[in-house]
Design a protein around this motif. Structure first.
Motif, short mmCIF file in Angstrom:
data_model
loop_
_atom_site.label_atom_id
_atom_site.label_comp_id
_atom_site.label_asym_id
_atom_site.label_seq_id
_atom_site.Cartn_x
_atom_site.Cartn_y
_atom_site.Cartn_z
N LYS A 91 58.61 48.87 71.86
CA LYS A 91 57.82 49.97 73.47
C LYS A 91 57.82 49.74 74.50
O LYS A 91 58.00 50.09 75.66
N ARG A 92 57.44 48.29 74.30
CA ARG A 92 57.38 48.06 75.81
C ARG A 92 58.97 47.18 76.84
O ARG A 92 59.28 47.77 77.89
N LYS A 144 61.31 49.80 75.63
CA LYS A 144 61.22 50.63 76.18
C LYS A 144 61.33 50.94 77.57
O LYS A 144 62.32 51.93 78.50
N GLU A 145 60.24 50.55 77.83
CA GLU A 145 59.62 50.85 78.98
C GLU A 145 60.41 49.71 80.11
O GLU A 145 60.72 50.58 81.41
N ARG A 146 60.32 48.90 79.77
CA ARG A 146 60.97 48.15 80.09
C ARG A 146 62.52 48.74 81.15
O ARG A 146 62.96 48.24 82.62
N ALA A 156 63.80 51.49 80.19
CA ALA A 156 63.45 52.60 81.68
C ALA A 156 63.31 52.40 83.22
O ALA A 156 63.84 52.75 84.04
N ALA A 157 62.18 51.54 82.99
CA ALA A 157 61.91 51.25 84.75
C ALA A 157 62.90 50.64 85.28
O ALA A 157 63.17 50.33 86.09
#
Length: 424
Positions: free
Chosen positions: A335-336, A338-340, A342-343
């Motif tokens: 999840k982290r 994917k968040e990175r 995405a950012a």
């Protein structure tokens, strides 16, 4: 409620079967193993005396603790064989021997270690870890380099959450290096391939990790699946000497044997879970601690090496920091990530030059897939607005051109009518 101290047929059979397995035991051992609900061992002693009158048991010797040591007679041994299931190994008969004067020879060879082994089985059975049939003594684990590692006890208590466990009893009289060597040899034995197992498959399974590798190993053919990560657990039961000496011994064992029980790290950042699949779960306890606890062996009297707290046996064998934690942490790591991602993607997202709004995914994909298209700097709404403006301007020009053409045509028509009128 007052207890009735009367030996029963059921109790007699229990004692015969227990002595058939453990060969020699005191009344205290049998009481703790078979009838821990009794307030003391009186009825067990009465049962032994009744069996003695029947010619099925006898007193072999009296220990330093003043406890009588009981064994089966030939008649009792035959009956125990009939009572025990065929898959249970019956201990050998302790034959009564006589000296030259015809006097019985006092039994020898039963030392304090053997007494501690029997007591260990007794207190665990009394706490609900299996039955006397759950135990075997001196089980051989043969190694290819010519050594055979014998376990003091093996226990199978699946109903209590412990499908299998090997136990070593130490009276604080063996060098710690010897205890560490036992763990090394157990580890060597656990890693033996089963007959006809594919070595290449084992190497691949080991490389990928997890429990699949155990299906190719010898131990999985002999012992049941543990229901947890790792090999069959090993318990060290300490007794004797002082509390401080026993505690020191457990700490030294923990320090020197870490390579066999500690497990390995999982790959990946942010993962603190431990891979125990190729490790031996090792727990320690003390007979003195067990007998002093109101819950006995079912209480918080076990410590998993690598942890500080005392727990119940099933808690100590459990791996809350193992696979279950890994699944949670791996999902969190994904999840982290994917968040990175995405950012990072968001930081590269184009901004409309006209209105300053960020491009939608569809608009962004459109300019990536069609690099030659016009007005790549505009977002979707502004692009629509631009084309609407272009169309409006084109329509206005057409209308103006059409109006001009009409005016010119009308002017020409007027000129024509004027000339003809003058001629008439």
């Amino acid at each position: 409620m007052k207890q009735t101290w009367k030996p029963t047929h059921t109790r007699k059979k229990e004692v015969l079967k227990a002595l058939g397995i453990f060969q020699r035991a005191t009344a205290e051992h049998l009481w703790r193993m078979l009838r821990p609900g009794d307030s003391h061992d009186r009825i067990t002693r009465d049962t032994l005396n009744a069996l003695k009158d029947d010619g099925k048991v006898r007193v072999e010797t009296r220990l330093e603790s003043n406890h009588q040591l009981w064994v089966l007679t030939e008649r009792g041994h035959k009956e125990a064989k009939q009572l025990l299931p065929g898959n249970v190994r019956v201990s050998s008969l302790r034959k009564l021997e006589f000296d030259d004067d015809g006097e019985p020879i006092t039994g020898e060879g039963y030392d304090e270690h053997a007494a501690a082994v029997t007591m260990t089985a007794a207190v665990l059975t009394g706490a609900g870890y299996g039955t006397p049939l759950s135990w075997q003594t001196e089980i051989a684990h043969r190694l290819p380099y010519g050594y055979t590692q014998y376990a003091d006890l093996t226990m199978r208590a699946p109903d209590a959450g412990v499908p299998a466990m090997l136990l070593e009893v130490d009276r604080v009289n063996e060098p710690v290096d010897d205890l560490v060597a036992k763990l090394r040899r157990y580890t060597d034995w656990f890693e033996l391939l089963a007959p006809k197992a594919d070595k290449d498959r084992e190497r691949v399974a080991r490389a990928f990790g997890g429990a699949r590798v155990h299906d190719l190993r010898l131990w999985s053919r002999i012992y049941p699946a543990t229901g947890r990560e790792g090999y069959v657990p090993v318990a060290f039961v300490f007794t004797g000497k002082t509390k401080a000496q026993r505690a020191s011994r457990m700490r030294r064992l923990e320090q020197d044997a870490r390579t066999y029980f500690a497990g390995t790290e999982y790959a990946g950042g942010g993962i603190t879970a431990v891979d125990y699949h190729q490790a031996v779960p090792v727990v320690v306890t003390e007979l003195e601690r067990i007998t002093a606890d109101p819950d006995g062996a079912a209480g918080k009297v076990w410590r998993r090496l690598g942890r500080n707290e005392w727990q119940t046996l099933t808690e100590a064998l459990d791996n809350p920091d193992g696979d279950r934690l890994y699944v949670v942490q791996a999902e969190q790591a994904r999840k982290r990530q994917k968040e990175r991602e995405a950012a990072a993607r968001e930081a590269q997202r184009p901004v409309c030059r006209r209105c300053g709004a960020k491009f939608t995914d569809d608009r962004w994909d459109s300019i990536r897939h069609h690099p030659a298209q016009q007005h790549r700097e505009l977002c979707e709404p502004c692009l629509h607005e631009h084309w609407e403006q272009v169309q409006a301007e084109q329509a206005a020009r057409r209308q103006a051109e059409e109006a001009a053409a009409r005016e010119a045509a009308e002017a020409d028509a007027k000129k024509g009518r004027g000339l003809f009128g003058r001629r008439r």
